[in-house]
Structures are given as structure tokens and as C-alpha cells.
Design an enzyme around this catalytic site. Structure first.
Site, PDB file in Angstrom:
ATOM      1  N   THR A 122       0.860  -1.186   0.000  1.00 35.39           N
ATOM      2  CA  THR A 122       0.000   0.000   0.000  1.00 35.39           C
ATOM      3  C   THR A 122       0.895   1.234   0.000  1.00 35.39           C
ATOM      4  O   THR A 122       1.661   1.447   0.943  1.00 35.39           O
ATOM      5  CB  THR A 122      -0.909  -0.005   1.245  1.00 35.39           C
ATOM      6  OG1 THR A 122      -1.635  -1.233   1.242  1.00 35.39           O
ATOM      7  CG2 THR A 122      -1.860   1.170   1.238  1.00 35.39           C
ATOM      8  N   LEU A 154      -6.695  -8.271   0.971  1.00 35.94           N
ATOM      9  CA  LEU A 154      -6.949  -9.388   1.904  1.00 35.94           C
ATOM     10  C   LEU A 154      -6.980  -8.890   3.352  1.00 35.94           C
ATOM     11  O   LEU A 154      -6.412  -7.834   3.671  1.00 35.94           O
ATOM     12  CB  LEU A 154      -5.900 -10.491   1.732  1.00 35.94           C
ATOM     13  CG  LEU A 154      -4.418 -10.192   2.023  1.00 35.94           C
ATOM     14  CD1 LEU A 154      -4.106 -10.113   3.501  1.00 35.94           C
ATOM     15  CD2 LEU A 154      -3.564 -11.238   1.366  1.00 35.94           C
ATOM     16  N   ARG A 155      -7.651  -9.658   4.190  1.00 37.95           N
ATOM     17  CA  ARG A 155      -7.699  -9.339   5.624  1.00 37.95           C
ATOM     18  C   ARG A 155      -6.909 -10.382   6.391  1.00 37.95           C
ATOM     19  O   ARG A 155      -7.030 -11.582   6.093  1.00 37.95           O
ATOM     20  CB  ARG A 155      -9.141  -9.384   6.136  1.00 37.95           C
ATOM     21  CG  ARG A 155     -10.048  -8.340   5.543  1.00 37.95           C
ATOM     22  CD  ARG A 155     -11.490  -8.711   5.750  1.00 37.95           C
ATOM     23  NE  ARG A 155     -11.806  -9.975   5.085  1.00 37.95           N
ATOM     24  CZ  ARG A 155     -12.996 -10.579   5.136  1.00 37.95           C
ATOM     25  NH1 ARG A 155     -13.965 -10.050   5.829  1.00 37.95           N
ATOM     26  NH2 ARG A 155     -13.203 -11.723   4.503  1.00 37.95           N
ATOM     27  N   GLU A 156      -6.120  -9.948   7.356  1.00 40.52           N
ATOM     28  CA  GLU A 156      -5.458 -10.940   8.201  1.00 40.52           C
ATOM     29  C   GLU A 156      -6.540 -11.728   8.929  1.00 40.52           C
ATOM     30  O   GLU A 156      -7.592 -11.197   9.264  1.00 40.52           O
ATOM     31  CB  GLU A 156      -4.529 -10.241   9.204  1.00 40.52           C
ATOM     32  CG  GLU A 156      -3.283  -9.739   8.524  1.00 40.52           C
ATOM     33  CD  GLU A 156      -2.384  -8.932   9.437  1.00 40.52           C
ATOM     34  OE1 GLU A 156      -2.420  -9.139  10.660  1.00 40.52           O
ATOM     35  OE2 GLU A 156      -1.642  -8.090   8.907  1.00 40.52           O
ATOM     36  N   PHE A 250     -18.767  -4.260   8.762  1.00 42.08           N
ATOM     37  CA  PHE A 250     -18.074  -3.086   9.314  1.00 42.08           C
ATOM     38  C   PHE A 250     -19.037  -2.140  10.016  1.00 42.08           C
ATOM     39  O   PHE A 250     -18.944  -0.929   9.886  1.00 42.08           O
ATOM     40  CB  PHE A 250     -17.272  -2.365   8.228  1.00 42.08           C
ATOM     41  CG  PHE A 250     -15.924  -3.005   8.024  1.00 42.08           C
ATOM     42  CD1 PHE A 250     -14.807  -2.524   8.679  1.00 42.08           C
ATOM     43  CD2 PHE A 250     -15.791  -4.125   7.234  1.00 42.08           C
ATOM     44  CE1 PHE A 250     -13.582  -3.135   8.531  1.00 42.08           C
ATOM     45  CE2 PHE A 250     -14.580  -4.755   7.079  1.00 42.08           C
ATOM     46  CZ  PHE A 250     -13.468  -4.256   7.732  1.00 42.08           C
ATOM     47  N   CYS A 261      -2.826  -2.042   9.035  1.00 40.33           N
ATOM     48  CA  CYS A 261      -3.246  -1.302   7.832  1.00 40.33           C
ATOM     49  C   CYS A 261      -4.062  -0.033   8.121  1.00 40.33           C
ATOM     50  O   CYS A 261      -3.609   1.062   7.801  1.00 40.33           O
ATOM     51  CB  CYS A 261      -4.031  -2.224   6.902  1.00 40.33           C
ATOM     52  SG  CYS A 261      -2.969  -3.475   6.166  1.00 40.33           S
TER      53      CYS A 261
HETATM   54  P1  NAD Z   1       4.961  -7.661   6.788  1.00 39.69           P
HETATM   55  O1  NAD Z   1       5.681  -6.750   7.702  1.00 39.69           O
HETATM   56  O2  NAD Z   1       4.197  -8.804   7.340  1.00 39.69           O
HETATM   57  O3  NAD Z   1       5.984  -8.275   5.728  1.00 39.69           O
HETATM   58  C1  NAD Z   1       6.913  -7.502   5.022  1.00 39.69           C
HETATM   59  C2  NAD Z   1       8.097  -8.390   4.696  1.00 39.69           C
HETATM   60  O4  NAD Z   1       8.935  -7.697   3.771  1.00 39.69           O
HETATM   61  C3  NAD Z   1       8.959  -8.726   5.907  1.00 39.69           C
HETATM   62  O5  NAD Z   1       9.120 -10.125   6.010  1.00 39.69           O
HETATM   63  C4  NAD Z   1      10.300  -8.026   5.609  1.00 39.69           C
HETATM   64  O6  NAD Z   1      11.424  -8.738   6.104  1.00 39.69           O
HETATM   65  C5  NAD Z   1      10.297  -8.003   4.099  1.00 39.69           C
HETATM   66  N1  NAD Z   1      11.172  -6.989   3.495  1.00 39.69           N
HETATM   67  C6  NAD Z   1      11.406  -5.720   3.927  1.00 39.69           C
HETATM   68  N2  NAD Z   1      12.265  -5.110   3.088  1.00 39.69           N
HETATM   69  C7  NAD Z   1      12.573  -5.997   2.103  1.00 39.69           C
HETATM   70  C8  NAD Z   1      13.390  -5.945   0.950  1.00 39.69           C
HETATM   71  N3  NAD Z   1      14.051  -4.849   0.626  1.00 39.69           N
HETATM   72  N4  NAD Z   1      13.474  -7.043   0.185  1.00 39.69           N
HETATM   73  C9  NAD Z   1      12.810  -8.178   0.504  1.00 39.69           C
HETATM   74  N5  NAD Z   1      12.008  -8.279   1.583  1.00 39.69           N
HETATM   75  C10 NAD Z   1      11.888  -7.204   2.383  1.00 39.69           C
HETATM   76  O7  NAD Z   1       4.012  -6.725   5.905  1.00 39.69           O
HETATM   77  P2  NAD Z   1       2.554  -7.079   5.355  1.00 39.69           P
HETATM   78  O8  NAD Z   1       1.569  -7.005   6.448  1.00 39.69           O
HETATM   79  O9  NAD Z   1       2.639  -8.282   4.507  1.00 39.69           O
HETATM   80  O10 NAD Z   1       2.294  -5.801   4.429  1.00 39.69           O
HETATM   81  C11 NAD Z   1       2.971  -5.611   3.221  1.00 39.69           C
HETATM   82  C12 NAD Z   1       2.280  -4.502   2.449  1.00 39.69           C
HETATM   83  O11 NAD Z   1       0.954  -4.907   2.091  1.00 39.69           O
HETATM   84  C13 NAD Z   1       2.107  -3.199   3.223  1.00 39.69           C
HETATM   85  O12 NAD Z   1       2.241  -2.121   2.352  1.00 39.69           O
HETATM   86  C14 NAD Z   1       0.695  -3.277   3.743  1.00 39.69           C
HETATM   87  O13 NAD Z   1       0.132  -2.003   3.960  1.00 39.69           O
HETATM   88  C15 NAD Z   1       0.003  -3.976   2.597  1.00 39.69           C
HETATM   89  N6  NAD Z   1      -1.195  -4.732   2.977  1.00 39.69           N
HETATM   90  C16 NAD Z   1      -1.190  -5.464   4.123  1.00 39.69           C
HETATM   91  C17 NAD Z   1      -2.318  -6.195   4.472  1.00 39.69           C
HETATM   92  C18 NAD Z   1      -2.362  -6.979   5.750  1.00 39.69           C
HETATM   93  O14 NAD Z   1      -3.458  -7.378   6.161  1.00 39.69           O
HETATM   94  N7  NAD Z   1      -1.244  -7.233   6.407  1.00 39.69           N
HETATM   95  C19 NAD Z   1      -3.453  -6.186   3.643  1.00 39.69           C
HETATM   96  C20 NAD Z   1      -3.403  -5.448   2.470  1.00 39.69           C
HETATM   97  C21 NAD Z   1      -2.267  -4.717   2.143  1.00 39.69           C
END
Ligand code: NAD
Length: 435
Positions: A122, A154-156, A250, A261
Site C-alpha cells: 500500500t 486481503l484481511r489478516e 463493518f 493497515c
Molecule cells: P509484513 O511486515 O508482514 O511483511 C513484510 C516483509 O517484507 C517482511 O518479512 C520483511 O522482512 C520483508 N522486506 C522488507 N524489506 C525488504 C526488501 N528490501 N526485500 C525483501 N524483503 C523485504 O508486511 P505485510 O503485512 O505483509 O504488508 C505488506 C504490504 O501490504 C504493506 O504495504 C501493507 O500495507 C500492505 N497490505 C497489508 C495487508 C495486511 O493485512 N497485512 C493487507 C493489504 C495490504
């Protein structure tokens, strides 16, 4: 079958990689966290997400899903590179893009063939163009590439199901052909596909999250009014939700939104608006009401106990929501802090988030189960609506407590039934001034 690299093995990246592999593609998931990769190669999951472990194991054994910390290895033969790294909150509420920038540079240096870089993180509007600039500037030799925005919804807690059954797939790029190639990857998911420009796709993600957060704050405002006038917000929500213009989801009043998020995305959108000279008044109210929700809950515990000083309070549920171990921006952390600031001793229990909770809340005494949690407590506070809390032996719980007080931050209990069992009970938005 396509060859796909996924950069980032977190909630989004690991789920994306596992699901694309499950759809028959060849997927390499990369992370700079070498310990995480070593664990994944040995079948040890870095996160809890229903259904994910089995899917990872099955596709790993079938040879469709591999894990590496080496960009060259991940990009070998890849036609698509999905970026799914974190974009946490920066110091002023803006999205911190350091991980996206590092990933883009590493991709640029390691790619040896034309590539479609698909951004799932995001990111603020305009980041896709910026990523393209970074890749161009970091490539040792120019190799053609395109950048496509494909925000993730997606939602966790239900990430695998959500990925496999999306409401829609949004794609944005300056390169229509690249968007169409990414669209074809998503065809097996049989969801509507919206193809638009890069900036609009990035905005759709922020607007969607901000809208959902707005619904939550709206219901918390209604809950506060319900408390003043003696109405029940749960029934108000049910009555509203039958209207198809409103919908049923919601509409839960409670402790407010948390997690990795909504808090950061609402702040980042407001920050983006301010940077462009706009005044995001509604977003500001959404954030203010969310902060208030936690204070209002703590005030209820104080009201029921007379004072928090010297009281023992047990937090039932610590993760930011049910079915996840994610403690990022979990309301329980704030609630614990406010209780402790007023002199309370805080205990906590969560079915899966205990490791993360222990790290984030070293001063909270963790219990093995809800009954151990209740021992010696003056009050229990429901912070996470885990299913397993809904059918607890409430009399056993009451027997273990010093005082039978429950403040239900998620409205999971039937107020009348609890009062009949002799509990002093308060939920959120359920006739507070009339109990
Ligand atoms: P997260 O923190 O669970 O995972 C991120 C991963 O990226 C980590 O394992 C980290 O080690 C790795 N990383 C960091 N820098 C890196 C690099 N340079 N090269 C390779 N790997 C690297 O994050 P997340 O919750 O999966 O979220 C990721 C993105 O998706 C965010 O922008 C978030 O806003 C978005 N998002 C998250 C969700 C959610 O529910 N978690 C839902 C929709 C969108």
C-alpha cells in the site's frame, strides 16, 4: 503456468506466493530476513494465518513454491516480480517507503530479462512512477520493464480465503499490455478486474481502507450516542445492515480499528491530502474517534471499580483482531498502557498472539488460559472477539475473579445473561447510562 517472484514473505507476500503456487504457477518468495527464509525452507511458518501452513507445505513439497534471500535466484526466469514489503507509518504519519525503495533497487540490479514489476504494497499515490524512476536509475544496463499497481485487499485472519475469493482485482499502469498480463494471472480467481491508470489504482486502495475505517468510527460515534440515550448499538447496527445501500459489514462498535493497515493508511492518506493543500476533516475525525474509543473503554472500567489504582485487570484477547497473531497497533496495547498509567496491574491472554504480546507488553503478566487470567482480577476486558471466548464457563470465570466485572470492548456477550449471572457488565453503546 507463469514464473513469479514475490518480494517480501510477510502476511501479504507469503499468502500471495502460496496462493499463486497453488494456482499452478512457479513461485519464488524472497525476503531479506534470512532467518525467516531458513525457517520457511524447513516448514516453520513466520506468521499465523488459517490454512496457510498447509498450503505452503503442499506447494513447497510439489516444487512449485521456493524460498530464497537471493534476488538473482528469485528473479531467475521470472516474468513478474510482486513487491509486498512493509510500508509502515513514518514520523509525521506519512508512509515510510524505505523498504519499497530498497526492493526496487535490488530488483533493478538483479534482473537479467524484461520484467513486470507489480506493486502490492500500500503506497501513496505517485509511488509507482517513483519506483519506475528508481529501477531505471539503478539498472546497470537498461532492460525493459513495466510497473503495475495491484493493491491487496486481503484481511489478516482470513487472508488465504480472501486472496482466493477477492471482491475485485484492481490494476493500474501506464502500460495497458502489462496490466492485461497481470490480469490474466488473476483470471482463475473469477473476480471482476478493474484496469485503470497507476495513480487511480493506488488511490483505490487508500480510499477503500479509509472508507472502512470511517464506518467503524461512525458506529463508535453512534455507540456513544446510544449510551447517552439508552439504545443498543448492536441492534441499531443489525437494523441498519438490512438496508442493501448500507450492508451488514463493518458496523461493529467497539475498541476501534487497529492492525497493520487501517491506522497507518488513514494517517498516510490524510498526510498526502495535507501535503497537497487539502484539509481532510472527515479523516481527522475518524482518527480522533478511534483514539477516544480506547479511552472510553478504560473510563468504563474505572467507573465500575471506583478506581484503577491497585486494581488487577485481565485483558481477554490481545491480537488486534481474531484469528491472527498480529499485534501491530492492537488496541489492547493502548488499553494496557492507559490502565497501568492509572496504577492498575494488567494481565493478558490470547490464543495465538502471546509471543508478540510478550515482546510488546513486557509489563503485562501473561496467563495460560482465560480461567488463569481471571484469577485475582477485579475486572476482565474483552479486547479481541476470539470465538473461544464466546462460550466460556462464565460461572467458573466469576469464581476465579476478585470482583465479577466484565467490560466487553467487542460486544461479544449478551448483557442481560451476564447480569443474570451476577456480573457487573458494560459493553460498547449498549445503554450505558441506563444500567
Ligand atoms: P509484513 O511486515 O508482514 O511483511 C513484510 C516483509 O517484507 C517482511 O518479512 C520483511 O522482512 C520483508 N522486506 C522488507 N524489506 C525488504 C526488501 N528490501 N526485500 C525483501 N524483503 C523485504 O508486511 P505485510 O503485512 O505483509 O504488508 C505488506 C504490504 O501490504 C504493506 O504495504 C501493507 O500495507 C500492505 N497490505 C497489508 C495487508 C495486511 O493485512 N497485512 C493487507 C493489504 C495490504
Amino acid at each position: 503456468m507463469k514464473n513469479i517472484a514475490v518480494v517480501g514473505a510477510g502476511y501479504v507476500g507469503l499468502v500471495t506466493g502460496a496462493c499463486f503456487a497453488d494456482l499452478g504457477n512457479q513461485v519464488s518468495v524472497l525476503d531479506i530476513n534470512e532467518e525467516r527464509i531458513a525457517n520457511l525452507n524447513q516448514g516453520v511458518m513466520p506468521i499465523y494465518e488459517p490454512g496457510l501452513e498447509e498450503m505452503v507445505r503442499r506447494n513447497h513439497s510439489a516444487g512449485r513454491l521456493s524460498f530464497t534471500a537471493d534476488y538473482r535466484e528469485a528473479l531467475q526466469g521470472a516474468e513478474f516480480a510482486f513487491i509486498a514489503v512493509g510500508t509502515p507509518e513514518g514520523v509525521d504519519g506519512e508512509a515510510d517507503l524505505q523498504y519499497v525503495s530498497a526492493a526496487a533497487k535490488s530488483i533493478a540490479r538483479a534482473m537479467t530479462a524484461p520484467l513486470i514489476v507489480v506493486n502490492k504494497s500500500t503506497v501513496p499515490v505517485g509511488t509507482g512512477d517513483w519506483v519506475a524512476d528508481i529501477i531505471r536509475a539503478s539498472q546497470p544496463d537498461p532492460i525493459p520493464f513495466s510497473v503495475v499497481s495491484c493493491p491487496e485487499f486481503l484481511r489478516e485472519g482470513s487472508a488465504v480465503t480472501d486472496f482466493m475469493n477477492p471482491h475485485r482485482t484492481v490494476l493500474g499502469s501506464l502500460d495497458r499490455e502489462a496490466s492485461e498480463k497481470v490480469a490474466r494471472l488473476h483470471l482463475p480467481l473469477r473476480a471482476p478486474i478493474v484496469i485503470t491508470d497507476l495513480r487511480t489504482a493506488e488511490m483505490i486502495k487508500y480510499a477503500s481502507n479509509a472508507f472502512l475505517a470511517t464506518r467503524i468510527s461512525f458506529m463508535n460515534e453512534i455507540a456513544s450516542i446510544c449510551e447517552a440515550v439508552g439504545a443498543d448499538v448492536k441492534e441499531v447496527a443489525a437494523g441498519m445492515g438490512y438496508d442493501t445501500r448500507i450492508g451488514r459489514q463493518f458496523l461493529e462498535a467497539g475498541l476501534g480499528y487497529g492492525g497493520s493497515c487501517f491506522p497507518k493508511d488513514v494517517k498516510a492518506l490524510a498526510h498526502m491530502a495535507e501535503e497537497m493543500g487539502r484539509r481532510p476533516r472527515l479523516l481527522q475525525s475518524v482518527m480522533d474517534i478511534n483514539v477516544e474509543a480506547r479511552h472510553r473503554l478504560v473510563a468504563k472500567v474505572r467507573d465500575l471499580l471506583g478506581t484503577l489504582d491497585g486494581a488487577t485487570v485481565g485483558l481477554l484477547g490481545l491480537a488486534f483482531k481474531e484469528n491472527t497473531d498480529d499485534m501491530r497497533e492492537a488496541p489492547s496495547v493502548e488499553v494496557a498502557g492507559y490502565l497501568q498509567a492509572e496504577g492498575a496491574r494488567v494481565k493478558g491472554y490470547d490464543p495465538v498472539a502471546m509471543i508478540g504480546a510478550g515482546r510488546l507488553m513486557p509489563d503485562v503478566q501473561l496467563a495460560e488460559d482465560p480461567y488463569e487470567l481471571a484469577e485475582g482480577c477485579d475486572a476482565l476486558v474483552v479486547c479481541t472477539p476470539w470465538n473461544e471466548f464466546k462460550q466460556l464457563d462464565l460461572l467458573r470465570l466469576k469464581g476465579a475473579m476478585k470482583q465479577p466485572v466484565i467490560v466487553d470492548g467487542r460486544n461479544i456477550y449478551d448483557a442481560a445473561a451476564l447480569r443474570q449471572l451476577g456480573f457487573k457488565y458494560l459493553g460498547v453503546g449498549r445503554g450505558y447510562n441506563h444500567t
